[in-house]
Design an enzyme around this catalytic site. Structure first.
Site, PDB file in Angstrom:
ATOM      1  N   ASP A  30     -10.667   3.867  -1.241  1.00 28.15           N
ATOM      2  CA  ASP A  30     -11.278   2.863  -0.361  1.00 28.15           C
ATOM      3  C   ASP A  30     -12.790   2.802  -0.517  1.00 28.15           C
ATOM      4  OD1 ASP A  30      -8.699   2.764   0.506  1.00 28.15           O
ATOM      5  OD2 ASP A  30      -9.214   2.778   2.637  1.00 28.15           O
TER       6      ASP A  30
ATOM      7  N   ASP B 126       0.830  -1.206   0.000  1.00 29.97           N
ATOM      8  CA  ASP B 126       0.000   0.000   0.000  1.00 29.97           C
ATOM      9  C   ASP B 126       0.870   1.265   0.000  1.00 29.97           C
ATOM     10  OD1 ASP B 126      -2.049   1.775   0.336  1.00 29.97           O
ATOM     11  OD2 ASP B 126      -2.870   0.852   2.142  1.00 29.97           O
TER      12      ASP B 126
ATOM     13  N   GLY C  51      -5.171   3.378  -7.907  1.00 29.40           N
ATOM     14  CA  GLY C  51      -5.395   3.609  -9.339  1.00 29.40           C
ATOM     15  C   GLY C  51      -4.527   4.685  -9.959  1.00 29.40           C
TER      16      GLY C  51
END
Ligand code: GAL
Length: 740
Positions: free
Chosen positions: A556, A492, A535
């Site tokens: 999210d 992440d 993205g």
């Protein structure tokens, strides 16, 4: 959180119909990114600020990927008639919809409320609905004059801002501290097609409530009331009123259940409505059936683990012919393990038997460079537990998965953020924190069930939750994951924004993923690599080349229709890039008991919205990562997750993503090509009324498709050529498979 200012906040106000007079503050907001103390002031001139629509996040309105501070300002009159008409006159209630993530609220320059801080270890979980109650006598309120409301927001990442519905100011009402609690599970009676449940009227107020509860069941298709009843209902703090309904002969559809309590003294009412669940997935037969994908990929020489997913009355006996050298099958559990050194495509015949029947299935093992040939099916801790995840919760998830879902192909048990120790060892090795006393032992337990285990990190120094990331320890971390027996890594971006240049170019975006890819490649283990960078840089265009098995294509998700549908129905640009081993990830599932923290609630998606969610994600060939508390998997959620024909669409070996074939303001048709030449078709009603949707087989290359199967119900249906015409529930779906 400053308790002085907040008398009540975060009440489930969104669910209630307030009866007190209210003024809407949905319109007229001005917005600026950045931060300045002057922006709180009524004297600041905000005329040059841009207008903003507070029903959507700021990303959707010209501030893509913006994290950090943003201010909203509104000028409005607060009429004293609000107070005059109210039964209780002591406080006003300000509803700001959803705040993502932390806020301070100023009225005429004075701080009147705040929630969350600028940065803390658990900042992401501050996201949520905000209702503030302040005293009507607060001198900050200018009755009958112009007031300036200024909201300062700090967004920690992903979507940001103030959004959602029904932003309002009204008087605090007798009913504000009443909760119509509908949290109990529905009891479902398949024989009688019946539902029953006990609801409770609860208060924390000193007021004694005396009145009646009116319960109705309405068919949303024609708005006919099918059932109604009124009962006396008295309750007080500590003495709830309980009401149990029992309704029968329901059809396989959702009904609107409505509960209205009227208090005799004040005349106030409070209403809560909900949509009843219904089961479409047929019960698994006692006869054996082999489920799951038709293909499975592994790398040569790496530990191999595959559980043959099979339903049927236990005990089952498993057989496999054609297994490559190096693999062995445990005939009782169906677990295939070992290692294959020779690259190749191995056609296998799997057989499963019990005392009733025997079933075989063709299956292909491909030993090569590619893994994750079909999207991952699993569970991830985040949407359920946020940073409160621990060993016990993960074990409970694994146990439920092994007992109920692995038979349908569910495999991964993924630990998201919150497992990392505050410091590395002196040599730099990462450790788990006290919530995970034995990571290797946990992985061994998960593997013993035939399941796989995943973990989470960030390429930056810190994760989004403020825990240690892998920055400059990539090789070491990959090694540690390998030693523990990790099978999946979610990586992440988070604080990597501090490492990357301010306006990162494509190479800068790829870099951290290339670095970890190289580190993972040094490990003798198949580790699925899941990119999470929301993205950026159209990741779908380069995710495969950089070695991602999946990449998040969005910010999210949360358990609202706006979020789920907003994400799902926008997966169009990335569609062509989905392929075996490399899939778009529109984020994890929001069905079941979700919560992103230490407490959970039933998803706010209606049952029809949940059918849409699973159908759409399956059509999109998305990784399906369950985000609920698995120890509380109810019959409805289980039905959503255990439909083998639906899962087969997600797991189809062709690995294509559905495309949006047709779209009106009210409905959409999505079509996915399947490996056997058939097509999966989703007829989605995106409106809030029943729609009749026509699928015309003269269009969309469907001319030769004569057989139509309702996938959720697993039965063939008929359409009068060339059309298939069906009614679809609000926000619901009919999922079809068309074959020649
Ligand atoms: C977010 C990510 C979530 C979750 C969270 C953990 O950036 O999108 O899915 O992993 O971080 O802190």
């Amino acid at each position: 959180m400053n308790k002085l200012f907040i008398l009540t906040c975060l009440a489930a106000a969104l669910c209630f119909k307030a009866v007190a007079q209210e003024i809407s503050i949905d319109k007229g907001w001005k917005f600026s990114t950045g931060d300045s103390a002057q922006w709180a002031s009524p004297n600041y001139n905000d005329q040059h600020w841009k207008s903003i629509d507070v029903s959507h996040n700021w990303e959707a309105q010209g501030y893509p990927d913006y994290d950090g501070f943003g201010w909203y300002r509104l000028h409005m009159v607060i009429p004293s008639t609000l107070k005059e008409k109210a039964y209780l006159k002591d406080s006003i209630r300000i509803n700001l919809g959803i705040i993502d993530d932390n806020d301070e609220v100023y009225l005429n320059g004075k701080l009147i409320a705040k929630y969350g801080g600028k940065r803390g270890p658990i900042t992401t979980s501050n996201y949520g609905p905000r209702t503030y109650v302040i005293a009507a006598a607060n001198p900050a309120i200018l009755w009958d004059k112009e007031n300036t409301l200024a909201v300062r927001i700090f967004d920690t990442g992903g979507d940001g801002g103030m959004y959602g519905y029904k932003h309002s100011i009204g008087m605090a009402n007798v009913m504000d501290n009443v909760n119509i609690n509908t949290d109990a599970d529905y009891i479902y009676d398949d024989d009688k097609m019946g539902l029953s449940k006990t609801i409770r009227l609860i208060t924390t107020d000193h007021y004694l409530f005396k009145g009646s509860l009116h319960f109705t069941v309405t068919d949303p298709e024609d708005n006919k009331v099918l059932f109604e009843t009124t009962s006396n209902a008295d309750f007080a703090a500590g003495k709830p009123f309980k009401y149990t309904f029992n309704i029968e002969k329901l059809r396989k559809k959702s009904y609107l259940l409505s509960y209205t309590f009227t208090d005799e003294q004040s005349g106030s009412t409070i209403t809560k409505t909900e949509n009843s669940p219904y089961l479409l997935t047929p019960y698994a037969s006692n006869k054996p059936r082999i489920n799951g994908a038709d293909v499975y990929g592994a790398r040569p020489g790496n530990p191999f683990l595959y559980l043959i997913p099979a339903t049927g009355k236990r005990p089952l006996v498993f057989e496999a012919t054609g297994l490559p050298a190096g693999l062995r099958l445990d005939h009782a559990t169906g677990i295939i393990s070992g290692a294959v050194y020779q690259k190749g495509t191995y056609p296998i015949t799997l057989t499963v038997k019990n005392n009733q029947a025997s079933k075989t299935k063709k299956f292909t093992i491909i030993i090569g460079d590619n893994i994750g040939l079909t999207p991952a099916l699993g569970w991830n801790s985040w949407n359920a537990f946020g940073l409160s995840v621990n060993d016990a919760k993960v074990r409970a998830a694994a146990k439920t998965m092994a007992g109920k879902l692995s038979q349908h192909g569910w495999t991964y048990i993924n630990i998201d953020d919150g497992w990392e120790a505050p410091q590395r060892l002196v040599d730099g090795e990462i450790m788990a924190n006290e919530k995970f006393p034995d990571m290797r032992g946990l992985a061994t337990y998960v593997h013993s069930l035939g399941l796989k285990m995943g973990i989470y990190s960030s390429p930056g120094p810190r994760t989004c939750g403020g825990y240690l990331g892998s920055w400059q320890h990539e090789d070491q971390d990959a090694q540690t994951y390998g030693d523990w027996g990790i099978d999946y890594l979610k990586y992440d971006w988070c604080s990597y924004s501090e490492i990357a240049p301010k306006n990162p170019g494509l190479d800068d975006m790829k870099k951290p993923y290339q670095v970890m890819r190289a580190s993972l490649d040094k490990i003798q283990r198949d580790i699925m690599f899941s990119f999470c960078q929301y993205g950026m840089g159209d990741v779908w265009k380069w995710g495969a080349e950089v070695g991602g098995n999946s990449w998040r294509s969005t910010g999210d998700i949360n358990d609202s229709w706006g979020s789920m549908a907003g994400i799902g129905f926008n997966q169009t640009d990335d569609g062509p890039y989905a392929q075996p081993g490399h899939f778009n990830d529109p984020d994890m599932l929001v069905v079941g008991e979700v919560g992103w923290g230490s407490s959970q609630h039933k998803t706010h998606l209606t049952p029809d919205e949940q059918y849409t969610h699973i159908s759409l994600w399956s059509l999109l060939s998305a990784p399906l990562l369950i985000g609920c508390d698995m120890s509380r998997l109810d019959w409805f959620t289980f039905g959503l997750l255990a439909n083998d024909e639906v899962l087969a669409i997600d797991q189809d070996a062709l690995g294509k993503q559905a495309h949006q074939a047709f779209k009106t303001n009210d409905y959409q048709i999505w079509i996915k090509d399947l490996a056997d030449g058939s097509k999966a078709v989703g007829l989605f009603n995106t409106s809030d009324k029943y729609q009749t949707i026509t699928l015309n087989r003269h269009e969309n290359d469907l001319a030769q498709y004569t057989k139509i199967r309702d996938v959720w119900q697993q039965k063939y249906v008929v359409g009068i050529w060339p059309n298939y015409i069906t009614k679809v529930a609000p926000h619901g779906v009919v999922l079809l498979k068309l074959s020649k």
